[in-house]
Scaffold this motif. Structure first.
Motif, PDB file in Angstrom:
ATOM      1  N   GLN A  23      12.124 -13.692  28.090  1.00 15.76           N
ATOM      2  CA  GLN A  23      11.369 -12.967  29.114  1.00 15.76           C
ATOM      3  C   GLN A  23       9.879 -13.028  28.791  1.00 15.76           C
ATOM      4  O   GLN A  23       9.455 -12.599  27.711  1.00 15.76           O
ATOM      5  CB  GLN A  23      11.842 -11.513  29.173  1.00 15.76           C
ATOM      6  CG  GLN A  23      13.314 -11.386  29.551  1.00 15.76           C
ATOM      7  CD  GLN A  23      13.745  -9.937  29.632  1.00 15.76           C
ATOM      8  OE1 GLN A  23      13.650  -9.309  30.681  1.00 15.76           O
ATOM      9  NE2 GLN A  23      14.215  -9.395  28.510  1.00 15.76           N
ATOM     10  N   VAL A  24       9.122 -13.588  29.719  1.00 10.07           N
ATOM     11  CA  VAL A  24       7.687 -13.810  29.522  1.00 10.07           C
ATOM     12  C   VAL A  24       6.905 -13.004  30.553  1.00 10.07           C
ATOM     13  O   VAL A  24       7.241 -13.024  31.747  1.00 10.07           O
ATOM     14  CB  VAL A  24       7.341 -15.306  29.665  1.00 10.07           C
ATOM     15  CG1 VAL A  24       5.840 -15.531  29.475  1.00 10.07           C
ATOM     16  CG2 VAL A  24       8.144 -16.140  28.669  1.00 10.07           C
ATOM     17  N   THR A  25       5.872 -12.303  30.104  1.00 13.27           N
ATOM     18  CA  THR A  25       4.944 -11.627  31.014  1.00 13.27           C
ATOM     19  C   THR A  25       3.592 -12.328  30.926  1.00 13.27           C
ATOM     20  O   THR A  25       3.041 -12.488  29.829  1.00 13.27           O
ATOM     21  CB  THR A  25       4.794 -10.146  30.663  1.00 13.27           C
ATOM     22  OG1 THR A  25       6.067  -9.497  30.799  1.00 13.27           O
ATOM     23  CG2 THR A  25       3.796  -9.461  31.592  1.00 13.27           C
ATOM     24  N   ARG A  46       7.490 -12.737  34.656  1.00 12.49           N
ATOM     25  CA  ARG A  46       6.859 -11.754  35.536  1.00 12.49           C
ATOM     26  C   ARG A  46       5.360 -11.835  35.317  1.00 12.49           C
ATOM     27  O   ARG A  46       4.902 -12.353  34.285  1.00 12.49           O
ATOM     28  CB  ARG A  46       7.366 -10.329  35.266  1.00 12.49           C
ATOM     29  CG  ARG A  46       6.983  -9.790  33.902  1.00 12.49           C
ATOM     30  CD  ARG A  46       7.194  -8.278  33.792  1.00 12.49           C
ATOM     31  NE  ARG A  46       8.556  -7.886  33.986  1.00 12.49           N
ATOM     32  CZ  ARG A  46       9.494  -7.849  33.031  1.00 12.49           C
ATOM     33  NH1 ARG A  46       9.192  -8.250  31.804  1.00 12.49           N
ATOM     34  NH2 ARG A  46      10.708  -7.441  33.286  1.00 12.49           N
ATOM     35  N   LEU A  78       4.130 -12.246  25.523  1.00 18.01           N
ATOM     36  CA  LEU A  78       3.073 -11.869  26.462  1.00 18.01           C
ATOM     37  C   LEU A  78       1.964 -12.914  26.409  1.00 18.01           C
ATOM     38  O   LEU A  78       1.488 -13.266  25.326  1.00 18.01           O
ATOM     39  CB  LEU A  78       2.513 -10.493  26.091  1.00 18.01           C
ATOM     40  CG  LEU A  78       1.314  -9.984  26.893  1.00 18.01           C
ATOM     41  CD1 LEU A  78       1.687  -9.750  28.347  1.00 18.01           C
ATOM     42  CD2 LEU A  78       0.765  -8.698  26.265  1.00 18.01           C
ATOM     43  N   HIS A 105      10.769  -5.155  27.790  1.00 16.83           N
ATOM     44  CA  HIS A 105      11.521  -6.284  28.342  1.00 16.83           C
ATOM     45  C   HIS A 105      10.679  -7.557  28.357  1.00 16.83           C
ATOM     46  O   HIS A 105      10.873  -8.436  29.205  1.00 16.83           O
ATOM     47  CB  HIS A 105      12.025  -5.948  29.750  1.00 16.83           C
ATOM     48  CG  HIS A 105      13.093  -4.888  29.759  1.00 16.83           C
ATOM     49  ND1 HIS A 105      12.803  -3.550  29.782  1.00 16.83           N
ATOM     50  CD2 HIS A 105      14.450  -4.990  29.706  1.00 16.83           C
ATOM     51  CE1 HIS A 105      13.920  -2.856  29.760  1.00 16.83           C
ATOM     52  NE2 HIS A 105      14.935  -3.697  29.718  1.00 16.83           N
ATOM     53  N   THR A 106       9.725  -7.644  27.419  1.00 14.73           N
ATOM     54  CA  THR A 106       8.885  -8.828  27.272  1.00 14.73           C
ATOM     55  C   THR A 106       9.074  -9.401  25.876  1.00 14.73           C
ATOM     56  O   THR A 106       8.825  -8.718  24.882  1.00 14.73           O
ATOM     57  CB  THR A 106       7.394  -8.489  27.495  1.00 14.73           C
ATOM     58  OG1 THR A 106       7.210  -8.001  28.829  1.00 14.73           O
ATOM     59  CG2 THR A 106       6.516  -9.719  27.276  1.00 14.73           C
ATOM     60  N   ASP A 107       9.528 -10.648  25.804  1.00 14.51           N
ATOM     61  CA  ASP A 107       9.638 -11.332  24.512  1.00 14.51           C
ATOM     62  C   ASP A 107       8.309 -11.933  24.096  1.00 14.51           C
ATOM     63  O   ASP A 107       7.951 -11.910  22.906  1.00 14.51           O
ATOM     64  CB  ASP A 107      10.694 -12.440  24.593  1.00 14.51           C
ATOM     65  CG  ASP A 107      12.088 -11.896  24.846  1.00 14.51           C
ATOM     66  OD1 ASP A 107      12.509 -10.974  24.123  1.00 14.51           O
ATOM     67  OD2 ASP A 107      12.751 -12.381  25.788  1.00 14.51           O
ATOM     68  N   TRP A 129      -0.185 -11.960  31.799  1.00 12.94           N
ATOM     69  CA  TRP A 129      -1.179 -10.952  32.180  1.00 12.94           C
ATOM     70  C   TRP A 129      -2.530 -11.625  32.442  1.00 12.94           C
ATOM     71  O   TRP A 129      -2.984 -12.469  31.678  1.00 12.94           O
ATOM     72  CB  TRP A 129      -1.353  -9.916  31.073  1.00 12.94           C
ATOM     73  CG  TRP A 129      -2.164  -8.725  31.522  1.00 12.94           C
ATOM     74  CD1 TRP A 129      -1.701  -7.586  32.097  1.00 12.94           C
ATOM     75  CD2 TRP A 129      -3.597  -8.582  31.443  1.00 12.94           C
ATOM     76  NE1 TRP A 129      -2.743  -6.735  32.384  1.00 12.94           N
ATOM     77  CE2 TRP A 129      -3.920  -7.317  31.994  1.00 12.94           C
ATOM     78  CE3 TRP A 129      -4.621  -9.387  30.968  1.00 12.94           C
ATOM     79  CZ2 TRP A 129      -5.229  -6.846  32.079  1.00 12.94           C
ATOM     80  CZ3 TRP A 129      -5.930  -8.929  31.058  1.00 12.94           C
ATOM     81  CH2 TRP A 129      -6.227  -7.674  31.598  1.00 12.94           C
ATOM     82  N   MET A 151       7.012  -8.646  19.343  1.00  9.31           N
ATOM     83  CA  MET A 151       6.725  -9.386  20.570  1.00  9.31           C
ATOM     84  C   MET A 151       5.709 -10.487  20.302  1.00  9.31           C
ATOM     85  O   MET A 151       4.699 -10.266  19.622  1.00  9.31           O
ATOM     86  CB  MET A 151       6.179  -8.438  21.647  1.00  9.31           C
ATOM     87  CG  MET A 151       5.870  -9.123  22.989  1.00  9.31           C
ATOM     88  SD  MET A 151       5.152  -7.966  24.194  1.00  9.31           S
ATOM     89  CE  MET A 151       3.501  -7.746  23.503  1.00  9.31           C
ATOM     90  N   VAL A 176       8.022  -2.426  30.892  1.00  9.53           N
ATOM     91  CA  VAL A 176       7.711  -3.856  31.009  1.00  9.53           C
ATOM     92  C   VAL A 176       7.607  -4.493  29.626  1.00  9.53           C
ATOM     93  O   VAL A 176       8.183  -5.564  29.364  1.00  9.53           O
ATOM     94  CB  VAL A 176       6.407  -4.075  31.805  1.00  9.53           C
ATOM     95  CG1 VAL A 176       5.891  -5.507  31.635  1.00  9.53           C
ATOM     96  CG2 VAL A 176       6.633  -3.776  33.286  1.00  9.53           C
ATOM     97  N   LEU A 177       6.898  -3.851  28.731  1.00 11.99           N
ATOM     98  CA  LEU A 177       6.708  -4.424  27.394  1.00 11.99           C
ATOM     99  C   LEU A 177       8.013  -4.489  26.615  1.00 11.99           C
ATOM    100  O   LEU A 177       8.244  -5.442  25.867  1.00 11.99           O
ATOM    101  CB  LEU A 177       5.665  -3.616  26.620  1.00 11.99           C
ATOM    102  CG  LEU A 177       4.222  -3.763  27.129  1.00 11.99           C
ATOM    103  CD1 LEU A 177       3.306  -2.793  26.406  1.00 11.99           C
ATOM    104  CD2 LEU A 177       3.713  -5.189  26.983  1.00 11.99           C
TER     105      LEU A 177
END
Length: 240
Positions: free
Chosen positions: A3-5, A42, A64, A60-62, A7, A91, A57-58
């Motif tokens: 899971q990648v966010t 996301r 960032l 569920h973020t592997d 930003w 993370m 959100v964080l």
């Protein structure tokens, strides 16, 4: 699936027609689009509540990915502390281009992270100086960008754990462009290219580096270290 966010402060895209033309869906949208075939992605931006980086959100973020430039000062100290703690807990963090001057990167590095810069539409040649590293898998000896913003030494960062790439610019400067660090359980990669008025994030080799970096920075499946007063594992014999 990782899971990648992604930003992005998303300010240039709202005010600068040149940037809007290059990145009509925002820099975050461009990066997300080439990651989506491999990861669950996301996006989050500065003007969302809590900058889009809620605790949920964080959690569920592997990994960032961070891009910022105009509005570093607008990022809440509370959110910076929250993200920093997630990095320390494992993370992964990929900091792109002008994200070097973000509150987040500076607090993780403990230095000013300042540098020289120039906008002159000059060639950048990014030399791979550690060809064994997984972040540069499937990349040749160098990546060449026809036009980019120059960043020059001295770059006020701690000595990297691993120096993977060094840039040369047409005007003569060099720069440490691919640097890795470990902070707590988290892995950090700083990657230099990506000025907002150039189509850098459409370049296939740049995309490949970022994809490789996500895989490299993913959390490791290790238990959280236990700190503080510890009971002995073996019987301790009283010494006379």
């Amino acid at each position: 699936m990782l899971q990648v966010t992604v930003w992005n402060e998303n300010r240039h895209e709202k005010t600068d027609a040149e940037v809007q033309e290059v990145y009509p869906h925002g820099i975050h949208g461009a990066i997300a689009s080439f990651l989506e075939d491999q990861f669950q992605v996301r996006t989050a931006t500065l003007d969302e509540p809590e900058h889009g980086l809620t605790q949920e959100v964080l959690e569920h973020t592997d990994v960032l990915i961070w891009w910022g430039h105009l509005a570093h000062h607008e990022v809440s100290d509370e959110i910076v502390a929250r993200v920093k703690q997630r990095v320390l807990d494992g993370m992964g963090l990929i900091v792109l281009h002008s994200g070097h001057f973000s509150k987040l990167f500076k607090t993780l590095m403990g230095t000013s992270c300042d540098l020289k810069w120039r906008e002159a539409n000059e060639k950048e040649r990014i030399w791979i100086v550690d060809p064994s590293h997984p972040i540069v898998e499937d990349i040749g000896e160098y990546i060449e960008l026809e036009k980019e913003e120059m960043y020059g030494e001295h770059f006020d960062i701690p000595a990297p754990d691993q120096l993977i790439m060094v840039s040369w610019f047409e005007g003569g400067e060099v720069f440490r462009s691919g640097c890795t660090y470990q902070r707590g359980k988290g892995k950090i990669f700083y990657f230099r290219p990506g000025h907002e008025t150039y189509p850098t994030y459409y370049h296939k080799d740049i995309q490949r580096v970022i994809k490789n970096a996500v895989q490299w920075a993913k959390p490791t499946a290790l238990p959280k270290p236990i700190y503080g007063n510890a009971q002995p594992l073996e019987a301790i014999k009283t010494k006379q």
